[in-house]
Motif scaffolding. Sequence first.
Motif, PDB file in Angstrom:
ATOM      1  N   UNK A  67       0.833  -1.208   0.000  1.00  0.00           N
ATOM      2  CA  UNK A  67       0.000   0.000   0.000  1.00  0.00           C
ATOM      3  C   UNK A  67       0.866   1.256   0.000  1.00  0.00           C
ATOM      4  N   UNK A  68       1.924   1.233   0.813  1.00  0.00           N
ATOM      5  CA  UNK A  68       2.821   2.392   0.871  1.00  0.00           C
ATOM      6  C   UNK A  68       3.529   2.610  -0.462  1.00  0.00           C
ATOM      7  N   UNK A  69       3.917   1.529  -1.118  1.00  0.00           N
ATOM      8  CA  UNK A  69       4.593   1.657  -2.409  1.00  0.00           C
ATOM      9  C   UNK A  69       3.646   2.217  -3.473  1.00  0.00           C
ATOM     10  N   UNK A  70       2.385   1.791  -3.448  1.00  0.00           N
ATOM     11  CA  UNK A  70       1.421   2.343  -4.391  1.00  0.00           C
ATOM     12  C   UNK A  70       1.239   3.838  -4.157  1.00  0.00           C
ATOM     13  N   UNK A  71       1.196   4.230  -2.912  1.00  0.00           N
ATOM     14  CA  UNK A  71       1.075   5.648  -2.597  1.00  0.00           C
ATOM     15  C   UNK A  71       2.307   6.443  -2.990  1.00  0.00           C
ATOM     16  N   UNK A  72       3.468   5.833  -2.821  1.00  0.00           N
ATOM     17  CA  UNK A  72       4.707   6.503  -3.220  1.00  0.00           C
ATOM     18  C   UNK A  72       4.742   6.708  -4.732  1.00  0.00           C
ATOM     19  N   UNK A  73       4.325   5.696  -5.477  1.00  0.00           N
ATOM     20  CA  UNK A  73       4.295   5.804  -6.935  1.00  0.00           C
ATOM     21  C   UNK A  73       3.384   6.941  -7.377  1.00  0.00           C
ATOM     22  N   UNK A  74       2.241   7.075  -6.717  1.00  0.00           N
ATOM     23  CA  UNK A  74       1.292   8.125  -7.082  1.00  0.00           C
ATOM     24  C   UNK A  74       1.821   9.521  -6.752  1.00  0.00           C
ATOM     25  N   UNK A  75       2.614   9.615  -5.691  1.00  0.00           N
ATOM     26  CA  UNK A  75       3.105  10.918  -5.244  1.00  0.00           C
ATOM     27  C   UNK A  75       4.357  11.373  -5.977  1.00  0.00           C
ATOM     28  N   UNK A  76       5.119  10.415  -6.529  1.00  0.00           N
ATOM     29  CA  UNK A  76       6.426  10.759  -7.084  1.00  0.00           C
ATOM     30  C   UNK A  76       6.589  10.145  -8.474  1.00  0.00           C
ATOM     31  N   UNK A  77       6.072  10.812  -9.507  1.00  0.00           N
ATOM     32  CA  UNK A  77       6.162  10.277 -10.867  1.00  0.00           C
ATOM     33  C   UNK A  77       7.584  10.230 -11.416  1.00  0.00           C
ATOM     34  N   UNK A  78       8.553  10.846 -10.722  1.00  0.00           N
ATOM     35  CA  UNK A  78       9.948  10.760 -11.151  1.00  0.00           C
ATOM     36  C   UNK A  78      10.593   9.446 -10.726  1.00  0.00           C
ATOM     37  N   UNK A  79       9.813   8.588 -10.062  1.00  0.00           N
ATOM     38  CA  UNK A  79      10.288   7.269  -9.657  1.00  0.00           C
ATOM     39  C   UNK A  79       9.499   6.192 -10.402  1.00  0.00           C
ATOM     40  N   UNK A  80      10.169   5.074 -10.661  1.00  0.00           N
ATOM     41  CA  UNK A  80       9.493   3.880 -11.156  1.00  0.00           C
ATOM     42  C   UNK A  80       9.375   2.921  -9.985  1.00  0.00           C
ATOM     43  N   UNK A  81       8.162   2.651  -9.558  1.00  0.00           N
ATOM     44  CA  UNK A  81       7.932   1.820  -8.379  1.00  0.00           C
ATOM     45  C   UNK A  81       7.285   0.510  -8.808  1.00  0.00           C
ATOM     46  N   UNK A  82       8.024  -0.577  -8.677  1.00  0.00           N
ATOM     47  CA  UNK A  82       7.525  -1.913  -8.972  1.00  0.00           C
ATOM     48  C   UNK A  82       6.958  -2.487  -7.679  1.00  0.00           C
TER      49      UNK A  82
END
Length: 330
Positions: free
Chosen positions: A14-29
Motif C-alpha cells: 500500500x505504501x509503495x502504491x502511494x509513493x508511486x502516485x506521489x512521485x512520478x519521477x520514480x518507477x515503483x515496482x
Amino acid sequence: MRMLINVPETIVADALRGMAAAHPDLTVDVENRVIVRRDAPVSGKVGLVSGGGSGHEPLHGGFVGRGMLTAACPGEVFTSPVPDQMVRAAAAVDSGAGVLFVVKNYTGDVLNFDMAAELAEEEDIRIAKVVVNDDVAVTDSLYTAGRRGTGATLFVEKLAGAAAEEGEPLERVAEIAKRVNEHSRSFGVALSACTTPAKGSPTFDLPPGQLELGVGIHGEPGRERRAMMTSREIADYAVDAILDDRRPTGPVLVLVNGMGATPLLELYGFNAEVQRVLAQRGVVVARTLVGNYVTSLDMAGCSVTLCQIDEELLRLWDAPVQTAALRWGC
C-alpha cells in the motif's frame, strides 16, 4: 491498535502504491518491491542500490533520485529484502559502469546483499559494497555481528551518490562511501517503544518515566535504562559517547535524527543542546541536518550522527540532490 492502515499484510505494498502516485519521477515496482530512479540507467554513471526492512522511512526509498540512490529495495517491516529484489535493482540501474551496494550492518541484510552480489556478477554486473556500521552504543546486538548501521547510512548515500552523479568510477565511489562510514559515529535514545503492524503492541517494555540509552532502530536494547532525562542531559550523554569512541580532528556534518514520533519542535530544541556540547568540546560544525530520516515506525526518541569531513566531502554534501525526502540545489 491505532494505525492508518488496511491490514498488516499489505502495509508495504500500500505504501509503495502511494509513493508511486506521489512521485512520478520514480518507477515503483510494487509486486517485485523495487524503487528505481525513472531515468535509470544513466549512461556512464555508477548505480547506487540500498535497501532494508520497511519501517525506517524515508530510508531508503525516500532517498532515490538525482544525487543519491539510483534504486532501493524495501523488505517487509524490519525484515531484510531478498536477493532477487537486489539483483533486479542492480540490473535496472547498471549502465555498464557498475553498481555500489550500500548495506546497513544487520545479519540478514549483509547475507542477502552478499548473495545478490554473486548473482549480479554472474550476469556481468560489476558490484562493489560498503557495510555501514556507525552505532557506538553496543556491539553484537540482537540483529547484528558487530556494530549496527544507523544514521551514517544517509551520509554514505548522499556523499557517494554525489560522487556517482559527477561520473566518478565505481572504485572511487566505493572508496568515498567507505571513507564516510569510517569517519561517522552515531548514538540513539528511545523515549518510547515502537509498534509493528503485525504485532500490534510495543516491541519492548519501556516503563513510564524511563528511557533507553543506545537503542537500535529495531528497538534492540542499548547500554542502559535511566529515569527520564532533560534534552540537555541526553545531548551530553549521546555526544560524549560518540566522542569517546572517535574524536574528530576536523569539521563535522551533524545529523539530529528523529525516530519517527518526535516532533520537530523537540528535535530543534535537542539540536540546540547538541550544538552546545560540540562547541564546548571544541568540535567545529560545518553543516547540520535535523528531521526524521532514519526512523523506527512510531518510536519517540532521537539519534545523533557525526561525520568528519574534508573539503571534498563538504563539496559532495552541498552538491544538488533531488529525492522525495532530501532535496537542495536543484
